[in-house]
Design an enzyme around this catalytic site. Structure first.
Site, mmCIF file in Angstrom:
data_model
loop_
_atom_site.group_PDB
_atom_site.id
_atom_site.type_symbol
_atom_site.label_atom_id
_atom_site.label_comp_id
_atom_site.label_asym_id
_atom_site.label_seq_id
_atom_site.Cartn_x
_atom_site.Cartn_y
_atom_site.Cartn_z
ATOM 1 N N CYS A 1 -5.742 -3.160 1.888
ATOM 2 C CA CYS A 1 -5.583 -3.293 3.334
ATOM 3 C C CYS A 1 -6.916 -3.468 4.072
ATOM 4 O O CYS A 1 -7.527 -4.514 4.004
ATOM 5 C CB CYS A 1 -4.798 -2.097 3.866
ATOM 6 S SG CYS A 1 -4.036 -2.371 5.500
ATOM 7 N N LYS B 1 -9.161 2.988 -2.398
ATOM 8 C CA LYS B 1 -9.532 2.385 -1.120
ATOM 9 C C LYS B 1 -10.875 2.934 -0.651
ATOM 10 O O LYS B 1 -11.066 4.142 -0.555
ATOM 11 C CB LYS B 1 -8.446 2.673 -0.082
ATOM 12 C CG LYS B 1 -8.595 1.935 1.236
ATOM 13 C CD LYS B 1 -7.381 2.225 2.125
ATOM 14 C CE LYS B 1 -7.390 1.417 3.405
ATOM 15 N NZ LYS B 1 -6.169 1.682 4.218
ATOM 16 N N GLU C 1 0.833 -1.203 0.000
ATOM 17 C CA GLU C 1 0.000 0.000 0.000
ATOM 18 C C GLU C 1 0.872 1.259 0.000
ATOM 19 O O GLU C 1 1.849 1.349 0.741
ATOM 20 C CB GLU C 1 -0.891 -0.034 1.248
ATOM 21 C CG GLU C 1 -1.846 1.128 1.415
ATOM 22 C CD GLU C 1 -2.726 0.957 2.646
ATOM 23 O OE1 GLU C 1 -3.641 1.784 2.846
ATOM 24 O OE2 GLU C 1 -2.509 -0.005 3.418
#
Length: 264
Positions: free
Chosen positions: A144, A110, A39
């Site tokens: 994540c 994200k 990330e």
């Protein structure tokens, strides 16, 4: 499908150095179909809102052009995390996939922001989850914390994803996510999950490593420890098909029982 994961310590605030080491790692990963990076790989993750505002770049900017050249030189696709500046000035925590011909295949933002750190730096993505084809496999993307919401992986599986790429910056004391949750998502969605994490530390964050590829039966064709590593795993399509033939979670679902979930 051969998948390579690069687990490393962050090099915060230094995109040039990260591009340089990516070039070397991509050459070392030759023979893989895709290389997955952590990330926010290009800038570091725990860098603060001021740095993100300075460093964020558009999806087709200079970074993307350099990575396209690296991908072509190494002959593999590259999935990398970076801070994306949108046309309207919003900044997103994003992952982009560029193929071995230097073509951009997908960009994902994200959607589930983690804690004060994410919320201070980024807007939450709300676009559809892209599914793209790479060398005969259907790929989806999460970043994540996104993986910790089972709905995200299930949406991708229902859309046909056979491999979910997950750049991550998972830190202590959340090692169980790397150990348990990654495999659970692979099993319950009967697909492969490739989870590329950091190791070492960045500011007050101590990353927990344990990057892995998880298979639909819970096995791990590739698993890193706590230190820097380039790992490669082979995806076995027959294994996935055998798991789905033995029992099929997606087929055996009863969506009519879940209608109330979106109301809470």
């Amino acid at each position: 499908m051969r998948v390579a994961l690069y687990q490393c310590s962050p090099l915060p605030l230094d995109p040039a150095a990260n591009l340089q080491r990516l070039h070397q790692v991509a050459l070392e990963a030759r023979g893989a179909d895709v290389l997955v990076l952590p990330e926010m790989f290009l800038t570091g993750y725990n860098i603060g809102v001021d740095a993100v505002n300075v460093l964020a770049e558009v999806y087709n900017g200079e970074w993307a052009q350099q990575i396209a050249r690296i991908a072509k030189a190494a002959g593999l696709a590259i999935a990398y995390g970076y801070p994306e500046r949108s046309e309207d000035g919003q900044i997103y925590n994003a992952v982009q996939l560029i193929d071995a011909h230097g073509e951009r295949l997908a960009n994902y933002r994200k959607s589930h922001l983690f804690g004060d750190l994410d919320h201070a730096m980024f807007s939450a993505g709300d676009s559809e989850l892209p599914i793209v084809e790479l060398n005969g496999w259907k790929l989806g993307f999460l970043i994540c914390y996104d993986l910790e919401f089972p709905e995200n992986a299930r949406r991708l599986a229902l859309a046909g994803a056979e491999l979910i790429l997950v750049p991550t910056a998972n830190m202590q004391p959340y090692e169980f996510i790397a150990d348990v949750t990654v495999r659970a998502r692979a099993i319950e969605n009967q697909c492969f999950v490739a989870y590329a994490n950091y190791c070492g530390h960045e500011g007050e964050l101590q990353y927990c490593g344990q990057s892995s590829i998880a298979a639909p039966d819970g096995s791990r064709p590739a698993l890193a420890g706590l230190d820097e590593a380039l790992i490669v795993g082979e995806l076995d399509r027959q294994l996935m098909e055998d798991c789905r033939a033995a029992y099929n979670y997606l087929h055996d679902r009863r969506p009519e029982l879940y209608d109330d979930l979106h109301k809470h």
